[in-house]
Design an enzyme around this catalytic site. Structure first.
Site, PDB file in Angstrom:
ATOM      1  N   LYS A 245       0.957  -1.325   0.099  1.00  0.00           N
ATOM      2  CA  LYS A 245       0.069   0.189   0.022  1.00  0.00           C
ATOM      3  C   LYS A 245       1.004   1.100   0.061  1.00  0.00           C
ATOM      4  CE  LYS A 245      -3.840   1.719   2.698  1.00  0.00           C
ATOM      5  NZ  LYS A 245      -4.808   2.011   3.910  1.00  0.00           N
TER       6      LYS A 245
ATOM      7  N   SER B 142      -9.848   1.893   2.890  1.00  0.00           N
ATOM      8  CA  SER B 142      -8.864   2.759   1.863  1.00  0.00           C
ATOM      9  C   SER B 142      -7.870   1.967   1.266  1.00  0.00           C
ATOM     10  CB  SER B 142      -8.042   3.762   2.708  1.00  0.00           C
ATOM     11  OG  SER B 142      -7.184   3.085   3.955  1.00  0.00           O
TER      12      SER B 142
ATOM     13  N   SER C 178     -10.113  -0.314   7.081  1.00  0.00           N
ATOM     14  CA  SER C 178      -9.568  -0.239   5.727  1.00  0.00           C
ATOM     15  C   SER C 178      -8.820  -1.279   5.093  1.00  0.00           C
ATOM     16  CB  SER C 178      -8.359   0.984   5.689  1.00  0.00           C
ATOM     17  OG  SER C 178      -8.943   2.314   5.875  1.00  0.00           O
TER      18      SER C 178
END
Lengths: 487, 95, 481
Positions: free
Chosen positions: A79, A154, A178
């Protein structure tokens, strides 16, 4: 023999060890898939072709010397919230569009140390603030199950990339859901560990007392292997737990017979989509068949978790994001006329709308005269919520519920209504407030879209979570379903 | 809680965010909506409950007093927007 | 109207740790800009603080020294504000729960009375960087080497009633932190910084007047002058019917005045909240015991010991314990010389006199304690006379050589051989028959005074090397006939 991109991490490690394919071939295979599919999906902000092949070459040498571990030579995507030395680390924000980190996050360092090969950096909601990946400066990620729909957020780029088989594994972070919510919406398995289990060093902070990094992959078994490498004490993080890491792989094999699982009553009430409820029923039936005992439990104050979260998280974020001031790194406005202009324009140009909203809410909640009513109150509510869980874990070993109230929604459906967007995390947020570990794993599809089953464990019981998930995945194939066109 | 335009302007200034007049109204509505959500907390009686700042009941660990960092100015300033003679530059600060 | 001044001081003492309070960067002073600012100090995205153990121990030492309660649980909080020398946009400090609670120190007032001054609290925090305003074509340069240096902020009660008291208090705190070795006390380098909260009120009034905060007071002299100026200014304002505005004022040493800081900053709203990156700091009895086990002797105790152990007068003991450096130096002299009183005299008269003349601090003395001790030893063991010693001292000061080397080379060793002295005495008596005659006929009451002449002659003949005591005895005996 299944295609390389359908193999589990264990199968990949075995194939590498047996020289059926090399790490370089593996990296090339996935880079090829990224080239083929990511134009549509937008999962990655940065692709590291050269660096990936270099790392893969080194991994091959290690394997040849017999020095490889269970993850050596296996590709993954980080990420873009994790600092990666020499590689752009944007956090999904224009603010850091020009930021090349001078150091590696502990998570990145550990996984690299285990021999994993970084293919690139995953798209995400800006500074991890969002539940649909629509707040990214780099444009929304599309859900591979239906590119009209969001992947969740997210960690949406990580989830979509794993679902589309662009990488066998990815890292994510979870502040209010997330990891779990995008895992649910994309049909993969994602684990948020206990707060303090994985180091936060080098993970760009959103809300420091809630943030936790975790693995995202296609199965609980894969997550167990990844977590084993990610987890552990880090002296650079004061909130890192100084206790040994359990043998998650070994824990997978235990029987589920007699394990007491509590269905969280409040997670099955109004607001839960009917199809989702049916998928949950099917998953629970499968667990019963394995010998698990299901009982109903209550988290009576869980409805306060979203309100409390939207004080705690923005308050911490308002302070954490004050460092982005256009002085030492990140975006700086052109020709500031004075210091205040430098601050205000750099920040306003650098941050997107959702980040600014949260900074402002947090600033307000901490400001003189409001602190007690908002921040202190939220901390008290947080305690009440943690106590609910403590009470529940007196009766059961694990808790269960959906990870999200519905399947993936359409792009743009909620992006103009912040509060509606916030409510997509109603089943995940309480876990972060309490600091507990939880995972989301695929349940049966609902009208062709993935549904996430959430399992919540007691503190540091990641092993038990992974065990139950693995046993369920051994007897079901929900986690093996691949979105059309990506098989 | 309904915020006034002035409240929004004040918060924006504290957070060093530039908000145009046009944006103020939209933000006022959005932020007030979020505060309405937040204020659902009020329904819960929390009298006497200790605030929880951290999920785990751990104490601060202490680091030995050892210098472990060396000069990496060049690397760290490679990402800085404006430096001169090793200093970060900002518009003149008047004291 | 008669006015009463009310002063409270906030003192920032930089703690003498090697590394910073939350990072492993060096705290050494004077490095090239930003070469001692690591990722944590620069507030890079993703970095985290870890607390320096020694910073905590030093705070515990201070708290113990001022007889304060050490908080068993204290909390670090973030103080949020934007400023270029504050990289993270917040300063990590302690707010609601500081590590050191209420304590006190005693100061000596003019006239000898002792006054107890309350210390409200002392808390740990990180220092900010420095802004350099000189010519950067319209820009300010930011050096973050100092960012993250540990500070102990020591806050007094508003117990001080004059600039002199404020100075006495500040000096006392300075003495304590330097004795404890937790702060180097160097005011030029900013290791010890003072802010004063000053207000005036009509005498007898209980309510405090509006206060101003004075900044940039980097010497005791400036502290005194700034307060005096500010008190005058406030009284003038009030007496002319105006009001004092609560504000921060900067002391300008060149103009000897305070002026309002023209910051556009509205009333500060620091939005303090517990720092989620740091956990509660828990200090248990064992930690405190371990910390104070090696606590250096404090000024009061040392002063008392000097009186008892070395038989010094209260005045001498006070002077010699004024700083830890002085007391350490003195004990270094005594260790070599043995004679404590002689050592005190030589240090206070000769050494301090020479230092004063040369404009040097004790730490810059060309003579080490051992060297001075070596000289005093030779006086004590009668190798040289006090008079000769003065010239040896001068020689040592100039050349840096040891007393023994100088005495040896110049043949300054005292003559103590009674035969040799007797020969000189006899010579002198023979050469001055008339004076001998006078002496013997004189009133016995006048004789001691007349003896001086013969002593002088003998000393002259011996080039000052004859032992004066022996010379006196021998002359008296021989003159008595």
């Amino acid at each position: 023999m299944s295609a390389l991109h359908q193999k589990s991490l264990r199968e990949l490690a075995a194939g590498l060890a047996a020289r059926e394919f090399s790490s370089v071939e593996l990296a090339e295979h996935f880079l090829q898939r990224i080239r083929a599919f990511d134009h549509d999906l937008n999962c990655l902000i940065t692709v590291c072709d050269k660096e990936a092949l270099r790392q893969a070459g080194l991994a091959d040498e290690r394997i040849q010397k017999g020095e490889g571990g269970p993850l050596t030579g296996i590709p993954l995507i980080h990420k873009d919230i994790f600092c990666t030395r020499g590689v752009k680390t944007s956090c999904g924000s224009f603010m850091l569009d020009n930021f090349v980190s001078p150091y590696d996050a502990t998570v990145v360092e550990r996984l690299a140390g285990a021999g994993m090969v970084m293919l690139g950096k995953a798209n995400m909601d800006e500074f991890a603030m969002g539940s649909s990946n629509e707040t990214s400066h780099y444009g929304p990620v599309k859900n591979p199950w239906d590119t009209e729909r969001v992947p969740g957020g997210s960690s949406g780029g990580s989830a979509a990339a794993v679902a589309a088989r662009l990488a066998p594994a990815a890292t994510g972070t979870d502040t209010g859901g997330s990891i779990r919510q995008p895992a649910a919406l994309c049909g993969i398995t994602g684990l948020k560990p206990t707060y303090g289990r994985v180091s936060r060093w080098g993970m760009i902070a959103f809300a420091s007392s809630l943030d936790q990094a975790g693995p995202m992959a296609r199965s609980a078994e894969d997550c167990a292997l990844l977590l084993a490498a990610m987890a552990g004490f880090d002296e650079k993080d004061s909130t890192s737990a100084n206790r040994p890491v359990d043998d998650y792989a070994a824990a997978l094999e235990a029987s589920v017979k007699g394990v007491r699982i509590g269905m969280v009553k409040e997670f099955f009430e109004e607001g839960l989509d009917a199809g989702m409820a049916a998928a949950m029923d099917e998953a629970m039936a499968a667990l019963k068949k394995l010998g698990a005992e299901l009982v109903e439990v209550s988290l009576p104050h869980s409805k306060y978790s979203v309100p409390a979260y939207y004080v705690v998280a923005p308050a911490e974020c308002s302070s954490n994001l004050a460092r982005f001031d256009g002085v030492r790194f990140g975006h700086r406005c052109k020709e500031p006329k004075d210091l205040e202009d430098l601050y205000k324009r750099s920040r306003s140009e650098g941050f997107g709308a959702e980040v600014k909203r949260r900074i402002m809410i947090g600033t307000y909640a901490l400001s003189a005269g409001y602190y007690d009513a908002y921040y202190l109150k939220a901390q008290q509510v947080r305690q009440v919520i943690a106590d609910d869980f403590r009470e529940a874990f007196r009766r059961v070993d694990l808790l269960l519920g959906p990870a999200s109230p519905e399947t993936a929604f359409r792009l743009g459906e909620k992006s103009s209504d912040p509060v509606a967007m916030y409510l997509s995390d109603i089943y995940t947020i309480a876990v972060n407030l309490a600091g507990l570990p939880a995972l989301s794993m695929p349940a049966p599809l609902v009208e062709g879209l993935p549904a996430g089953l959430q399992l919540i464990g007691n503190y540091f019981e990641e092993g038990r979570l992974l065990n139950v998930a693995h046993q369920l995945q051994r007897t079901t194939d929900w986690h093996l379903q691949t979105p059309g066109g990506y098989a | 809680m309904t915020l006034e335009r002035d409240d929004v302007a004040k918060i924006a200034h504290l957070a060093r965010l530039a908000v145009s007049e046009a944006e103020l109204d939209a933000l006022r509505g959005e932020l007030s909506g979020i505060l309405d959500l937040v204020e659902q907390m009020e329904a819960l009686d929390t009298a006497g409950i200790a605030p929880m700042a951290h999920p785990l009941e751990m104490h601060q660990r202490l680091r030995p007093d050892v210098v472990t960092e060396e000069n990496r100015r060049e690397q760290y300033q490679a990402v800085a927007p404006l430096v001169e003679r090793g200093l970060y530059l900002v518009p003149r600060v008047i004291e | 109207m008669e006015w009463e001044t009310v002063i409270g001081l906030e003192i920032h003492a930089q703690l003498t740790t090697r590394s910073k309070i939350f990072s492993g960067a060096s705290t050494a002073f004077g490095a090239e800009p930003n070469t001692q600012a690591c990722l944590v100090d620069l507030g890079f995205p993703g970095v985290l603080p870890v607390l320096n153990e020694q910073a905590v121990r030093k705070a515990v030492l201070f708290g113990t020294a001022i007889e304060a309660e050490i908080a068993r649980r204290s909390v670090f909080a973030r103080k949020n504000y934007f400023y270029p020398d504050l990289p993270k946009g917040y300063q990590i400090s302690q707010y609601e729960l500081p590590i050191v609670g209420r304590g006190h120190v005693e100061i000596l007032l003019e006239g000898g009375a002792v006054k107890r001054i309350g210390v409200t609290r002392a808390h740990l925090e990180e220092d900010a960087g420095k802004s350099l305003h000189e010519d950067f074509h319209g820009y300010t340069g930011i050096d973050l080497n100092r960012a993250g240096t540990p500070l102990l902020e020591i806050v007094s009660e508003p117990d001080l009633r004059s600039a002199k008291e404020a100075v006495a208090y500040a000096k006392k705190i300075h003495q304590i932190v330097t004795y404890l070795g937790i702060c180097d006390g160097n005011m030029q380098e900013g290791s010890f910084r003072m802010d004063a909260n000053v207000s005036v009120r009509p005498r007898g009034e209980e309510k405090l007047g509006t206060r101003t905060e004075l900044k940039n007071l980097n010497s005791f002299r400036f502290l005194e002058r700034a307060i005096n100026f500010e008190v005058e200014r406030q009284i003038d304002l009030l007496e002319s019917g105006s009001a004092v505005v609560q504000e921060t004022r900067l002391y300008d040493a060149q103009k000897d005045e305070t002026r309002s800081m023209r910051t556009k900053e509205e009333a500060n709203d620091y939005r303090y909240f517990p720092d989620p990156d740091l956990l509660p700091l828990v200090v248990d009895d064992a930690f405190i015991e371990e910390t104070v086990r090696d606590m250096p002797e404090l000024p009061e105790a040392r002063r008392r010991r000097f009186e008892e152990q070395y038989g010094l007068s209260p005045y001498d003991a006070d002077v010699l314990t004024a700083s830890r450096a002085a007391a350490d130096y003195y004990e270094g002299v005594v260790a070599v010389a043995g004679d404590a009183k002689l050592a005190a005299n030589w240090m206070m008269v000769e050494l301090y006199g020479a230092l004063n003349k040369a404009g040097l601090e004790l730490s810059e003395s060309p003579l080490s304690a051992e060297a001075l001790g070596g000289l005093v030893l030779r006086i004590a063991d009668d190798t040289i006379s006090g008079k000769i010693a003065k010239s040896v001292f001068e020689e040592m000061w100039a050349s840096g050589r040891s007393a023994d080397a100088i005495i040896e080379e110049k043949g300054l060793k005292q003559i103590t051989d009674s035969g040799a002295i007797e020969a000189i005495v006899d010579e002198v008596l023979a050469e001055n028959a008339a004076q001998v005659e006078n002496y013997r006929n004189a009133d016995p009451k006048k004789q001691p005074k007349m003896l001086g002449f013969f002593v002088g002659q003998v000393m002259k003949k011996s080039q000052g090397k004859a032992n004066p005591k022996q010379v006196n005895e021998l002359l008296r005996k021989k003159l008595a006939g």
